[in-house]
Structure formats: C-alpha cells, structure tokens
Enzyme design. Structure first.
Site, PDB file in Angstrom:
ATOM      1  N   HIS A   1      14.811 109.163  60.229  1.00  0.00           N
ATOM      2  CA  HIS A   1      15.269 108.595  61.505  1.00  0.00           C
ATOM      3  C   HIS A   1      16.467 109.343  62.079  1.00  0.00           C
ATOM      4  O   HIS A   1      16.900 109.065  63.173  1.00  0.00           O
ATOM      5  CB  HIS A   1      15.643 107.127  61.331  1.00  0.00           C
ATOM      6  CG  HIS A   1      16.893 106.938  60.528  1.00  0.00           C
ATOM      7  ND1 HIS A   1      16.890 106.972  59.157  1.00  0.00           N
ATOM      8  CD2 HIS A   1      18.177 106.752  60.896  1.00  0.00           C
ATOM      9  CE1 HIS A   1      18.126 106.807  58.718  1.00  0.00           C
ATOM     10  NE2 HIS A   1      18.929 106.680  59.748  1.00  0.00           N
TER      11      HIS A   1
HETATM   12  C1  UD1 Z   1      21.376 103.222  62.751  1.00  0.00           C
HETATM   13  C2  UD1 Z   1      22.647 103.688  62.048  1.00  0.00           C
HETATM   14  C3  UD1 Z   1      22.298 104.586  60.869  1.00  0.00           C
HETATM   15  C4  UD1 Z   1      21.315 103.906  59.949  1.00  0.00           C
HETATM   16  C5  UD1 Z   1      20.082 103.489  60.745  1.00  0.00           C
HETATM   17  C6  UD1 Z   1      19.056 102.814  59.882  1.00  0.00           C
HETATM   18  C7  UD1 Z   1      24.640 104.005  63.490  1.00  0.00           C
HETATM   19  C8  UD1 Z   1      25.531 105.025  64.087  1.00  0.00           C
HETATM   20  N1  UD1 Z   1      23.517 104.471  62.936  1.00  0.00           N
HETATM   21  O1  UD1 Z   1      20.756 104.349  63.366  1.00  0.00           O
HETATM   22  O2  UD1 Z   1      23.466 104.884  60.136  1.00  0.00           O
HETATM   23  O3  UD1 Z   1      20.938 104.783  58.905  1.00  0.00           O
HETATM   24  O4  UD1 Z   1      20.517 102.607  61.802  1.00  0.00           O
HETATM   25  O5  UD1 Z   1      18.035 102.248  60.603  1.00  0.00           O
HETATM   26  O6  UD1 Z   1      24.963 102.832  63.538  1.00  0.00           O
HETATM   27  N2  UD1 Z   1      15.436 100.450  67.993  1.00  0.00           N
HETATM   28  C9  UD1 Z   1      14.448  99.513  68.167  1.00  0.00           C
HETATM   29  N3  UD1 Z   1      14.569  98.332  67.518  1.00  0.00           N
HETATM   30  C10 UD1 Z   1      15.620  98.031  66.713  1.00  0.00           C
HETATM   31  C11 UD1 Z   1      16.628  98.995  66.550  1.00  0.00           C
HETATM   32  C12 UD1 Z   1      16.533 100.199  67.193  1.00  0.00           C
HETATM   33  O7  UD1 Z   1      13.477  99.736  68.850  1.00  0.00           O
HETATM   34  O8  UD1 Z   1      15.648  96.919  66.142  1.00  0.00           O
HETATM   35  C13 UD1 Z   1      15.295 101.756  68.680  1.00  0.00           C
HETATM   36  C14 UD1 Z   1      16.035 101.840  69.969  1.00  0.00           C
HETATM   37  O9  UD1 Z   1      15.231 102.491  70.889  1.00  0.00           O
HETATM   38  C15 UD1 Z   1      17.238 102.703  69.670  1.00  0.00           C
HETATM   39  C16 UD1 Z   1      16.761 103.559  68.507  1.00  0.00           C
HETATM   40  O10 UD1 Z   1      15.780 102.777  67.818  1.00  0.00           O
HETATM   41  O11 UD1 Z   1      17.640 103.460  70.750  1.00  0.00           O
HETATM   42  C17 UD1 Z   1      17.868 103.916  67.558  1.00  0.00           C
HETATM   43  O12 UD1 Z   1      18.586 102.745  67.139  1.00  0.00           O
HETATM   44  P1  UD1 Z   1      20.168 102.743  66.925  1.00  0.00           P
HETATM   45  O13 UD1 Z   1      20.602 101.395  66.512  1.00  0.00           O
HETATM   46  O14 UD1 Z   1      20.839 103.347  68.102  1.00  0.00           O
HETATM   47  O15 UD1 Z   1      20.445 103.753  65.748  1.00  0.00           O
HETATM   48  P2  UD1 Z   1      19.587 104.162  64.461  1.00  0.00           P
HETATM   49  O16 UD1 Z   1      19.001 105.507  64.713  1.00  0.00           O
HETATM   50  O17 UD1 Z   1      18.661 103.057  64.041  1.00  0.00           O
END
Ligand code: UD1
Length: 382
Positions: A222
């Site tokens: 990810h």
């Molecule tokens: C976050 C953490 C990372 C962790 C990872 C595990 C930070 C800086 N990063 O990164 O350390 O290893 O989580 O999962 O806090 N999204 C969904 N549904 C959700 C959550 C996210 O669709 O429930 C999508 C969204 O489009 C979002 C993208 O995933 O833009 C990334 O999510 P985000 O929370 O920004 O960071 P992660 O890459 O998950």
C-alpha cells in the site's frame, strides 16, 4: 484517553484496553479509559471488522476525519481533538504507531499541557520521504513516556538526547494480540478464508489456482513508493504474474489505495486475468494471520507484517529500501530481507528464500505481556 486512526493501530490498542480492564479488576485506583477513533480508516473492512474480531470496545468518540491529504487529515484531527481534550481533560493521551492520528493527537495534547505516552516509540527508518517517519519523530520529541518495542529503538532515542527516565523498554504490543489470537486463526480453513474474501471485482471463474498449506505466496502493498507509480507497480505485477505464479499461487489482499491505482494505471485486467493471482478484499485480523501461517513466502511493504512474520517464522521479502524495524531483519536473527522495488533484487532474494530453510529468532520481550507492562508503568506514574 487512547487514540486510534488507521488499521495498524487497532491490533495495538486491543491489548492495552484489555490490560486496563484487568488492572481495574485487581488494583486501585481504577483507571478510566476513553477510546477515541479519529476515523482516518472508515471502511468496514479497514476498521469495524477489527473492532469486532479483536473485541475492542466501541470507540467512545469518533472524530469522523476520513480520507484527505496529509495536511487535511492532520489539521482536521487537531481541530476536532483539541475540543475533545478541553472537554474531557485526560491525565494522559496514549498514542500508538506512526499514522497521522498519532502525530496530530500528540501535538494537540502537548499544547493542551496533557502528558503523552507513545506506544511503539523510537522506531526510525531515517527516510524522511515517508510520512510515517515524520509522524514518529514529532511524536517521540513531544512524548513524556516513550514505550519501546526493542532495544535498538531505545538506542535511537538516547542518541537523539531523550532523557533516560522517559524511555521504557516494554516489548512489542502487537505480539500480545498475535499470541492471544493465534489459536483462533489456526482453526480457520485456508480455502474458506480465501473463498469468503475473494475480491468482488475479480473474475472468480479464472481463479482456479490450487491452494496448498505452505505452498502459497502472500502479498500486501500500500505504500506510495510501490503503488503510486505506474511503472513500479507494473513491474511488480509482472514479477508476480510471470515469476511468482510460475512457482505457486499468489494470494493478494488489496488495500483500497492499491486497488484504485491498479485500475487507474490500466493494470487491473492484467491482474485479474492471471489465473495464479488470487485477489482478496482487505482481510480481517485472523484471516491475515491464517494466510501468513500458510505462506511459504510473504511479499509486503507493511511494518506490522514484517514483525508477525518474525514470530510466525514466515520468510518475508520487504518491498522497501529501509526499515524502521531492523530487529526483524535477517542480520538481527529475524525473518525479513529488504528488497526495495527493484525486480533484480527481488528475484535474487525470492530464489534464495525458496532454497533455504531457517527459523527466525523471536526478539526479546515479544512475549504477549507488553500491555500489562505498559499499564504498570503508567499506573506508577499516576
Ligand atoms: C495509512 C498509514 C500507514 C499505514 C496504512 C495501513 C498514515 C500516514 N499512513 O496509510 O502508516 O501503514 O494506513 O493501512 O497515517 N481508503 C479507503 N477506505 C479506508 C481508508 C482509506 O477507501 O477505510 C482509501 C482512500 O482513498 C485514501 C487511501 O485509501 O485516500 C489511502 O488512505 P490513507 O488513510 O490516506 O493512508 P494509507 O495509505 O491507508
């Protein structure tokens, strides 16, 4: 008040909440615990499922922050958390790991003159292009109590000038959850786990790969460094299709960010069209443990999985150039080898891993009793 925000936080807070309950049954004064979810991860599969599976009490407060840029996530969390801290006036704010919630809530608590305890303190990748590294450094600089998972992390903090009385080596709290839940995971059938979590968008008819115990590779990715570039992600997909799948099936639970990018970069059809690639939705905690137990090799960029592989004995090719968890590396007795995202290097390590047979060493105090130690230390500080 303890804080969770994203998936890797949940398995760290579960044993902490339970250790407080155990403390309250046996000792006084009673510790009042408020659990706060910032809402950074909000999908059922990324959040609610973990609360249920790990019997984490429902969050008392949910800030509902959701997706956004880093500044949006951190800024909105700070604004909402400030209100909560002013109202609840906790004695301590306890943060875990290195996600945006960890950083946002430690800054806010400190500005409100509330003591901060950081569980999983002192990890350093020395890679400032990782948002998590910035979160770790800021949080550790502000924390009053730094609870470290291994001795190397304590050394990092000392070299940054942290006073000795703030540092406590307590072990790895995530292993408390692993030890408590391992039995339940062992009872799950591998085929059932795969069937129940098959990705809704993948063509099920094509997924005919045969699953054998110790005969699958499991992959999770990810991190922006691996999934945000079409070229890097494309090369990794080709390695999986042409080389991993030539040896054994690849089971791949998809993070939402990765799924979005596979579609955007036009790689989706290629992935779902490969019979040996078995795409899953994000899986629950026990399901992931079960896949890990069945894995001949793990390919991952997750720090948590590196640690779990170390304890379960699964060889782990870590798709990163550095790690904040060196204790999990082969040179420290662990299960993990850093392979970055260069295919030549991944290929060499992959071949070597298939040829060798070794048992990683379990790091000191990764014994399932870390949460108890943390609550004891905090209770003594009042
Ligand atoms: C976050 C953490 C990372 C962790 C990872 C595990 C930070 C800086 N990063 O990164 O350390 O290893 O989580 O999962 O806090 N999204 C969904 N549904 C959700 C959550 C996210 O669709 O429930 C999508 C969204 O489009 C979002 C993208 O995933 O833009 C990334 O999510 P985000 O929370 O920004 O960071 P992660 O890459 O998950």
């Amino acid at each position: 008040m303890s804080v969770v925000g994203a998936r890797p936080n949940f398995m760290k807070i579960a044993p902490f909440a339970q250790a407080i309950e155990a403390h309250n049954r046996e000792s006084s004064p009673v510790i009042e615990h408020i659990l706060l979810h910032t809402g950074q991860h909000y999908d059922d599969a990324m959040s609610r499922m973990f609360f249920e599976a790990l019997a984490i009490p429902d969050a008392d407060i949910n800030l509902g922050i959701g997706s956004g840029s880093h500044a949006q996530q951190v800024g909105q969390t700070m604004i909402a958390f400030e209100r909560v801290v002013r109202e609840e006036k906790p004695d301590w704010v306890v943060v875990v790991g290195d996600v945006n919630a960890t950083c946002a809530c430690s800054i806010t608590a400190k500005k409100e003159q509330v003591r901060v305890a950081h569980i999983e303190a002192g990890l350093r990748s020395r890679d400032m292009s990782m948002p998590e590294e910035i979160n770790r450094m800021v949080t550790d600089r502000l924390s009053d109590l730094l609870l470290t998972p291994d001795r190397l992390s304590g050394d990092n903090l000392r070299s940054e000038g942290v006073p000795e009385d703030r540092i406590r080596f307590v072990g790895n709290i995530m292993i408390d959850t692993l030890e408590a839940q391992k039995g339940k995971a062992e009872k799950l059938g591998l085929e059932e786990v795969v069937r129940a979590n098959l990705h809704r968008g993948a063509d099920r008819g094509r997924q005919k790969a045969e699953l054998r115990e110790q005969g699958i590779t499991v992959m999770t990715m990810h991190r922006p460094s691996n999934v945000d570039s079409a070229e890097v992600l494309g090369d990794l997909v080709d390695f999986c299709r042409l080389e991993v799948c030539a040896e054994m099936p690849l089971v791949w639970p998809l993070h939402p960010r990765t799924e979005n990018n596979l579609r955007e970069f036009g790689l989706w059809e290629k992935v779902v069209g490969t019979p040996g690639i078995i795409l899953l939705n994000p899986v629950g905690y026990h399901e992931m443990l079960r896949l890990n137990m069945a894995a001949r090799v793990m390919l991952t960029d997750s720090g948590g999985l590196q640690e779990e592989c170390c304890v379960l004995g699964t060889p782990c090719l870590t798709l990163r150039w550095n790690t904040e968890r060196p204790v999990t590396l082969k040179e420290h007795g662990g299960a993990s080898v850093l392979v970055g995202n260069e295919i030549k290097r991944i290929r060499e390590a992959w071949r070597q891993t298939l040829d060798e047979d070794r048992r990683p060493v379990r790091p000191e105090l990764w014994d399932g009793k870390t949460a108890q130690r943390i609550v004891r230390v905090m209770a003594a500080r009042g």
